[in-house]
Design an enzyme around this catalytic site. Structure first.
Site, PDB file in Angstrom:
ATOM      1  N   ARG A 123     -10.889 -24.339   7.293  1.00 19.60           N
ATOM      2  CA  ARG A 123      -9.906 -23.979   6.261  1.00 19.60           C
ATOM      3  C   ARG A 123     -10.552 -23.895   4.885  1.00 19.60           C
ATOM      4  O   ARG A 123     -10.092 -23.149   4.023  1.00 19.60           O
ATOM      5  CB  ARG A 123      -8.766 -24.989   6.246  1.00 19.60           C
ATOM      6  CG  ARG A 123      -7.921 -24.878   7.506  1.00 19.60           C
ATOM      7  CD  ARG A 123      -6.665 -25.684   7.405  1.00 19.60           C
ATOM      8  NE  ARG A 123      -5.836 -25.247   6.279  1.00 19.60           N
ATOM      9  CZ  ARG A 123      -4.749 -25.891   5.878  1.00 19.60           C
ATOM     10  NH1 ARG A 123      -4.356 -26.981   6.496  1.00 19.60           N
ATOM     11  NH2 ARG A 123      -4.041 -25.438   4.862  1.00 19.60           N
TER      12      ARG A 123
ATOM     13  N   TYR B 123      -0.894 -14.186  -6.179  1.00 13.80           N
ATOM     14  CA  TYR B 123      -0.318 -14.537  -7.480  1.00 13.80           C
ATOM     15  C   TYR B 123      -0.840 -15.893  -7.918  1.00 13.80           C
ATOM     16  O   TYR B 123      -1.117 -16.757  -7.094  1.00 13.80           O
ATOM     17  CB  TYR B 123       1.213 -14.537  -7.462  1.00 13.80           C
ATOM     18  CG  TYR B 123       1.874 -15.376  -6.385  1.00 13.80           C
ATOM     19  CD1 TYR B 123       2.013 -14.901  -5.101  1.00 13.80           C
ATOM     20  CD2 TYR B 123       2.401 -16.640  -6.680  1.00 13.80           C
ATOM     21  CE1 TYR B 123       2.649 -15.647  -4.111  1.00 13.80           C
ATOM     22  CE2 TYR B 123       3.046 -17.392  -5.709  1.00 13.80           C
ATOM     23  CZ  TYR B 123       3.158 -16.891  -4.424  1.00 13.80           C
ATOM     24  OH  TYR B 123       3.780 -17.631  -3.447  1.00 13.80           O
ATOM     25  N   PRO B 124      -0.987 -16.072  -9.238  1.00 14.29           N
ATOM     26  CA  PRO B 124      -1.402 -17.384  -9.748  1.00 14.29           C
ATOM     27  C   PRO B 124      -0.178 -18.229 -10.078  1.00 14.29           C
ATOM     28  O   PRO B 124       0.912 -17.682 -10.312  1.00 14.29           O
ATOM     29  CB  PRO B 124      -2.160 -17.022 -11.022  1.00 14.29           C
ATOM     30  CG  PRO B 124      -1.522 -15.763 -11.510  1.00 14.29           C
ATOM     31  CD  PRO B 124      -0.966 -15.038 -10.305  1.00 14.29           C
ATOM     32  N   MET B 125      -0.330 -19.533 -10.067  1.00 14.41           N
ATOM     33  CA  MET B 125       0.806 -20.401 -10.403  1.00 14.41           C
ATOM     34  C   MET B 125       0.377 -21.718 -11.041  1.00 14.41           C
ATOM     35  O   MET B 125      -0.785 -22.126 -10.945  1.00 14.41           O
ATOM     36  CB  MET B 125       1.662 -20.679  -9.169  1.00 14.41           C
ATOM     37  CG  MET B 125       1.001 -21.526  -8.104  1.00 14.41           C
ATOM     38  SD  MET B 125       2.179 -21.995  -6.802  1.00 14.41           S
ATOM     39  CE  MET B 125       3.225 -23.182  -7.640  1.00 14.41           C
TER      40      MET B 125
ATOM     41  N   LYS C 129       1.969 -25.896 -11.910  1.00 13.78           N
ATOM     42  CA  LYS C 129       3.024 -26.900 -11.740  1.00 13.78           C
ATOM     43  C   LYS C 129       3.431 -27.309 -13.156  1.00 13.78           C
ATOM     44  O   LYS C 129       2.563 -27.567 -14.004  1.00 13.78           O
ATOM     45  CB  LYS C 129       2.503 -28.110 -10.959  1.00 13.78           C
ATOM     46  CG  LYS C 129       2.151 -27.815  -9.488  1.00 13.78           C
ATOM     47  CD  LYS C 129       3.367 -27.907  -8.583  1.00 13.78           C
ATOM     48  CE  LYS C 129       3.062 -27.537  -7.138  1.00 13.78           C
ATOM     49  NZ  LYS C 129       2.414 -28.590  -6.383  1.00 13.78           N
TER      50      LYS C 129
ATOM     51  N   HIS D 220       7.655 -28.996   1.203  1.00 14.07           N
ATOM     52  CA  HIS D 220       6.964 -27.711   0.973  1.00 14.07           C
ATOM     53  C   HIS D 220       6.198 -27.278   2.239  1.00 14.07           C
ATOM     54  O   HIS D 220       6.310 -26.141   2.680  1.00 14.07           O
ATOM     55  CB  HIS D 220       5.994 -27.866  -0.209  1.00 14.07           C
ATOM     56  CG  HIS D 220       5.012 -26.744  -0.356  1.00 14.07           C
ATOM     57  ND1 HIS D 220       5.299 -25.598  -1.064  1.00 14.07           N
ATOM     58  CD2 HIS D 220       3.757 -26.580   0.133  1.00 14.07           C
ATOM     59  CE1 HIS D 220       4.257 -24.785  -1.001  1.00 14.07           C
ATOM     60  NE2 HIS D 220       3.300 -25.352  -0.290  1.00 14.07           N
TER      61      HIS D 220
END
Ligand code: 76R
Length: 250
Positions: A132, A146-148, A150, A173
Site C-alpha cells: 500500500r 483532489y487536495p483536502m 482537516k 470513515h
C-alpha cells in the site's frame, strides 16, 4: 496537546497537470508533430521499466474540463527522482506544445488510526502494508484527484481532538470507504510541508460514477461533514499512446 497520529510513508508523489497548446500544435508541421510524439512516447516507455524494477509507478490520464488536458501521476523513491522526471518531460520536443496547469507534491501515507496497535512488528516488513505504501498504480479507466485539509477552526479543530475521538471518527470513515472495495481504489498522500493542502486524494475506478457516490456518501460522515475542506477536483480518463495520438490528430 493532543497526540499526533503515527504515519508510515512510502513513495513520493507528483501529480503533474498539463494543458495542450492547440494553437502551436495545429500550426506545427507533420514532421515537428511526429518528432514531438516520438520523444513523448520514449519518455513514457521508460515508466514501465521503473515499475518492473519496483522503483516507482506512473499513470497517465486525460482530464475532462478546462482545468487541464492531461495528468501524469508519478510515484518514486525520492523528491530528486520526481524532479528529474518533470525536467525530463520539459526537455522533450513535446513539452513546448504544452503549458503547466497545476501540480501537487506529496507522499503516500498510511496512518495508525485503524491499525490494531503496536504488536512489536516492523510494519514495513508486512507485505500488505508495503504494497500500500509503494503501490503499482492501477490502470483503471478513470482517475479523480483532489487536495483536502482537516479543519482548524475554533469550534471544529481536528488537531485539538484527542486520539481516542479521532480514532472513533476515522473508524466510521473507514467503514464507508470499505463499502466501495472493488469499485474504488484510493491512495491517500500526505502533503503537510510539501504543498498547499494537507492531503492529496487520488481515486481510481472503472465506473466514474462511483467517485460521486463515494465522495457524496462521505460528505455525511462527521470526518468530512464537519472537518473536511476540499480543493479543486480533477477527473479524467485513462490514456494510452494510441488514445493520446488519436486525441492529438489534427
Ligand atoms: O487505511 C485504511 O484503509 C484504514 C482506514 C482509513 C484511513 C486511516 C481510510 C479508509 N482512510 C484513512 C485516512 Mn480515507 N479517504 C479520504 C477521502 O472526500 C472525502 O470526504 C475525503 C477524501 C476519500 C474518498 C477516502 C476514501 N482518508 C484518510 C485520511 C488521512 C486522515 C488523517 O490522517 O487525519 C484522509 C485525508 C482520507 C480521505 N478511505 C478509506 C477511503 C476509502 C475508500 C477507504 C477504505 C479503504 C479500504 O478499506 O479498502
Amino acid at each position: 496537546m493532543s497526540e499526533a497520529a503515527l504515519t508510515l510513508e512510502g513513495w513520493y508523489a507528483l501529480h503533474d497537470f498539463r494543458s495542450l497548446n492547440w494553437t502551436t500544435w495545429t500550426a506545427a508541421d507533420d514532421e515537428e508533430r511526429a518528432v514531438a510524439l516520438d520523444e513523448l512516447n520514449a519518455f513514457i516507455d521508460e515508466w514501465s521499466g521503473v515499475e518492473e524494477a519496483k522503483l516507482g509507478s506512473s499513470a497517465w490520464y486525460s482530464i475532462v474540463g478546462q482545468k487541464a488536458d492531461f495528468v501524469m501521476m508519478h510515484l518514486r523513491e525520492s523528491l530528486e527522482d520526481l524532479n528529474k522526471l518533470e525536467t525530463a518531460f520539459n526537455k522533450t520536443a513535446f513539452a513546448p506544445f504544452t503549458t503547466k496547469a497545476y501540480s501537487y507534491v506529496s507522499i503516500v501515507e498510511l496512518s495508525n488510526y485503524n491499525s490494531g496497535g503496536d504488536n512489536g512488528e516492523d510494519p514495513m516488513q508486512n507485505p500488505h502494508i508495503a504494497a500500500r505504501l509503494k503501490p503499482a498504480l492501477p490502470k483503471a479507466r478513470h482517475i479523480c484527484f483532489y487536495p483536502m485539509n482537516k479543519k482548524r477552526e475554533l469550534a471544529d479543530n481536528w488537531y485539538m481532538l484527542d486520539m481516542a475521538k479521532r480514532k472513533e471518527l476515522m473508524y466510521s470513515h473507514g467503514l464507508i470507504g470499505r463499502g466501495y472495495a472493488g469499485k474504488v481504489k484510493q491512495i491517500i498522500t500526505g502533503s503537510v510541508g510539501f504543498d498547499d493542502w494537507e492531503w492529496g486524494v487520488t481515486l481510481f475506478a472503472e465506473d466514474a460514477l462511483q467517485f460521486k457516490k463515494l465522495v457524496y456518501e462521505m460528505r455525511f460522515d462527521e470526518v468530512s461533514a464537519r472537518y473536511g475542506e476540499f480543493g479543486s477536483f480533477y477527473v479524467g480518463n485513462l490514456l494510452t499512446s494510441e488514445s493520446f495520438e488519436e486525441m492529438l490528430k489534427v
